[in-house]
Design a protein around this motif. Structure first.
Motif, mmCIF file in Angstrom:
data_model
loop_
_atom_site.group_PDB
_atom_site.id
_atom_site.type_symbol
_atom_site.label_atom_id
_atom_site.label_comp_id
_atom_site.label_asym_id
_atom_site.label_seq_id
_atom_site.Cartn_x
_atom_site.Cartn_y
_atom_site.Cartn_z
ATOM 1 N N ILE A 1 0.856 -1.190 0.000
ATOM 2 C CA ILE A 1 0.000 0.000 0.000
ATOM 3 C C ILE A 1 0.888 1.234 0.000
ATOM 4 O O ILE A 1 1.834 1.335 0.789
ATOM 5 N N GLU A 2 0.562 2.181 -0.848
ATOM 6 C CA GLU A 2 1.324 3.413 -0.992
ATOM 7 C C GLU A 2 0.484 4.576 -0.466
ATOM 8 O O GLU A 2 -0.680 4.723 -0.831
ATOM 9 N N ILE A 3 1.086 5.410 0.411
ATOM 10 C CA ILE A 3 0.363 6.528 1.033
ATOM 11 C C ILE A 3 1.155 7.808 0.805
ATOM 12 O O ILE A 3 2.310 7.907 1.221
ATOM 13 N N LYS A 4 0.556 8.789 0.166
ATOM 14 C CA LYS A 4 1.241 10.043 -0.132
ATOM 15 C C LYS A 4 1.415 10.863 1.146
ATOM 16 O O LYS A 4 0.437 11.176 1.838
ATOM 17 N N ILE A 5 2.648 11.205 1.482
ATOM 18 C CA ILE A 5 2.951 11.870 2.748
ATOM 19 C C ILE A 5 2.321 13.253 2.830
ATOM 20 O O ILE A 5 1.800 13.656 3.873
ATOM 21 N N SER A 6 2.338 13.996 1.737
ATOM 22 C CA SER A 6 1.785 15.355 1.764
ATOM 23 C C SER A 6 0.299 15.349 2.113
ATOM 24 O O SER A 6 -0.204 16.282 2.749
ATOM 25 N N GLU A 7 -0.414 14.283 1.719
ATOM 26 C CA GLU A 7 -1.827 14.174 2.060
ATOM 27 C C GLU A 7 -2.017 13.866 3.544
ATOM 28 O O GLU A 7 -2.946 14.358 4.175
ATOM 29 N N LEU A 8 -1.135 13.022 4.095
ATOM 30 C CA LEU A 8 -1.193 12.734 5.530
ATOM 31 C C LEU A 8 -0.942 13.994 6.345
ATOM 32 O O LEU A 8 -1.607 14.234 7.363
ATOM 33 N N GLN A 9 0.010 14.800 5.917
ATOM 34 C CA GLN A 9 0.384 15.986 6.688
ATOM 35 C C GLN A 9 -0.710 17.040 6.722
ATOM 36 O O GLN A 9 -0.681 17.941 7.561
ATOM 37 N N LYS A 10 -1.685 16.936 5.837
ATOM 38 C CA LYS A 10 -2.813 17.872 5.851
ATOM 39 C C LYS A 10 -3.817 17.539 6.958
ATOM 40 O O LYS A 10 -4.661 18.379 7.305
ATOM 41 N N LEU A 11 -3.751 16.321 7.488
ATOM 42 C CA LEU A 11 -4.742 15.870 8.461
ATOM 43 C C LEU A 11 -4.422 16.395 9.853
ATOM 44 O O LEU A 11 -3.295 16.283 10.330
ATOM 45 N N GLN A 12 -5.402 16.933 10.512
ATOM 46 C CA GLN A 12 -5.238 17.433 11.873
ATOM 47 C C GLN A 12 -6.435 17.007 12.726
ATOM 48 O O GLN A 12 -7.576 17.087 12.258
ATOM 49 N N PRO A 13 -6.191 16.518 13.956
ATOM 50 C CA PRO A 13 -4.894 16.334 14.617
ATOM 51 C C PRO A 13 -4.141 15.132 14.032
ATOM 52 O O PRO A 13 -4.702 14.028 13.962
ATOM 53 N N LEU A 14 -2.902 15.367 13.636
ATOM 54 C CA LEU A 14 -2.135 14.370 12.903
ATOM 55 C C LEU A 14 -1.943 13.091 13.698
ATOM 56 O O LEU A 14 -2.081 11.990 13.162
ATOM 57 N N ASP A 15 -1.596 13.216 14.978
ATOM 58 C CA ASP A 15 -1.354 12.019 15.796
ATOM 59 C C ASP A 15 -2.573 11.099 15.813
ATOM 60 O O ASP A 15 -2.452 9.875 15.685
ATOM 61 N N ALA A 16 -3.754 11.700 15.974
ATOM 62 C CA ALA A 16 -4.974 10.904 16.040
ATOM 63 C C ALA A 16 -5.257 10.220 14.705
ATOM 64 O O ALA A 16 -5.673 9.051 14.660
ATOM 65 N N TYR A 17 -5.022 10.928 13.612
ATOM 66 C CA TYR A 17 -5.260 10.338 12.292
ATOM 67 C C TYR A 17 -4.269 9.199 12.007
ATOM 68 O O TYR A 17 -4.662 8.156 11.463
ATOM 69 N N LEU A 18 -3.000 9.395 12.348
ATOM 70 C CA LEU A 18 -2.021 8.325 12.122
ATOM 71 C C LEU A 18 -2.411 7.078 12.901
ATOM 72 O O LEU A 18 -2.332 5.954 12.379
#
Length: 435
Positions: A246-263
């Motif tokens: 599975i490939e996950i684009k990092i820039s899209e992850l970094q848009k999510l807030q709160p980041l810790d909870a999303y990860l």
């Protein structure tokens, strides 16, 4: 209680009616009462008893009691004896976790072997409260506070709406006999400490404490469902399947807030526990990795690559023409053909007289080089992989087909110029990678 149980089955668990059910019966109060309720509700069930061999003659007496219970109800019975302590030692588990693992593995085997539909366990409202407190004491997210699920795949817990007091009162009113597990009185285990020392104090705060707790837990469960629906939608957008990974684009992850909870929400199902390390991957250099027991997370340029940890396949394999080559890590087909067709990613055509048989299938090694098809001169594989933007996981999985020490084909990617079909070629070999 029988009427309340029947109503609960009819309103919430009607799919159990007319199905073949395995009732997990220890011989203790809860599972014996469940058996009586199922019998009174005309459910089609058999008993399944685990003898964990942990309490000597007590364990054997429990087994005998459950046999007699099955005879009373005139239902089938399945019994399995386990060397739980040995299994716990081999798997490096606590005895309690070993017993749980053995129990559910056996239930799954039984369902498949004898074609039963569901397993019923006797977890009740107090069990859900104890589990909540255990998870709270250890630190958990909302999922750990949402309680024991009433239906989890083929495991069903029809007593969850009932309290331990209700179950006890029913057993006494009906003069039901059961077996007492002497280990339940010990406060050596965390659950028993909570059961005997914490729960009575909490229940003393209010006569309706347990029901209020169940209501709160129901709301938490609904909130968790909402969160999971949102996370599943995100996964469908952010998680791009690429072969087995599975490939996950990092820039899209970094848009999510709160980041810790999303990860945590997106990746906790893959066994990761070092969440600071997972977060640090977003800004780490390419090649950095974080591992769980089952998966690995790799930083590769602008992406995270999520891959299952599979048994490492290494070695050298020999492939003959028109002859079975035994067990190979990938499916390769060799055949002699009359004519040359256009090569593709999974098919190459080679000059047979330039090849030395048997061909060799092996992993790539540092220092390997080849002569890329259609080009002049040689090229190191490390440079080829870099130009192809291959990540570490893809490189680890890459196989080479060789003639002696010479690379013939980087399987699925590029053939070698030295073995190509030319006008002077008299015999052609077609090699297909069957993905």
């Amino acid at each position: 209680m029988v009427q309340k149980f029947k109503q609960h089955i009819a309103s919430s668990l009607c799919f159990l009616q007319g199905k073949k059910l395995l009732l997990a019966c220890s011989g203790g109060l809860d599972s014996v009462v469940l058996a009586h309720l199922c019998d009174a509700s005309d459910l089609d069930f058999a008993l399944a008893h685990c003898n964990f061999s942990l309490r000597g003659s007590e364990s054997d007496d429990d087994e005998h009691f459950v046999r007699e219970l099955a005879s009373t109800f005139e239902v089938g019975i399945f019994i399995k004896q386990f060397d739980t302590e040995q299994y716990a030692k081999e798997q490096r588990l606590s005895v309690q976790m070993a017993a749980r693992e053995l129990r559910y593995k056996w239930f799954e085997e039984l369902l498949q072997a004898i074609e039963y539909d569901y397993v019923l366990t006797a977890h009740h409202a107090d069990d859900s409260l104890e589990t909540f407190l255990i998870n709270l004491s250890r630190g958990t997210g909302i999922e750990g506070l949402s309680g024991i699920p009433e239906v989890n795949g083929n495991i069903v817990r029809p007593l969850l709406p009932f309290s331990r007091n209700e179950i006890m009162e029913y057993a006494k009113s009906e003069s039901i006999q059961w077996r007492e597990d002497s280990s339940n009185a010990s406060t050596k285990y965390l659950r028993n400490k909570i059961r005997h020392n914490v729960v009575p104090i909490l229940k003393g705060l209010s006569p309706s404490f347990l029901q209020n707790f169940l209501n709160t837990q129901h709301h938490l469960g609904q909130t968790n469902d909402l969160a999971n629906n949102h996370l599943n939608e995100l996964k469908s957008r952010l998680f791009q399947q690429r072969n087995d990974d599975i490939e996950i684009k990092i820039s899209e992850l970094q848009k999510l807030q709160p980041l810790d909870a999303y990860l945590y929400g997106l990746l906790n199902g893959y066994g990761f526990i070092e969440w600071n390390d997972v977060k640090d991957l977003l800004t780490a250099e390419s090649g950095k990795q974080v591992f769980s027991n089952t998966h690995r997370l790799l930083k590769d340029r602008d992406y995270l690559i999520l891959a299952e940890i599979a048994p490492e396949i290494k070695g050298t394999y020999y492939i003959h023409l028109n002859k079975a080559s035994g067990e190979l890590p990938i499916k390769i087909q060799l055949e002699e053909v009359e004519s040359f067709e256009k090569q593709g990613q999974n098919v190459v055509f080679l000059d047979k007289e330039k090849l030395n048989f048997p061909l060799v299938l092996r992993n790539w090694e540092k220092g390997d080089y080849f002569y890329p098809f259609g080009m002049q001169g040689k090229k190191k594989l490390s440079k080829f992989f870099k130009d192809e933007k291959m990540d570490l996981i893809s490189k680890e999985k890459q196989w080479l087909l060789c003639s002696g020490n010479d690379i013939v084909w980087i399987v699925g990617r590029r053939a070698d110029e030295r073995f190509k079909v030319e006008e002077s070629t008299r015999k052609i070999v077609k090699i297909t990678w069957l993905t």
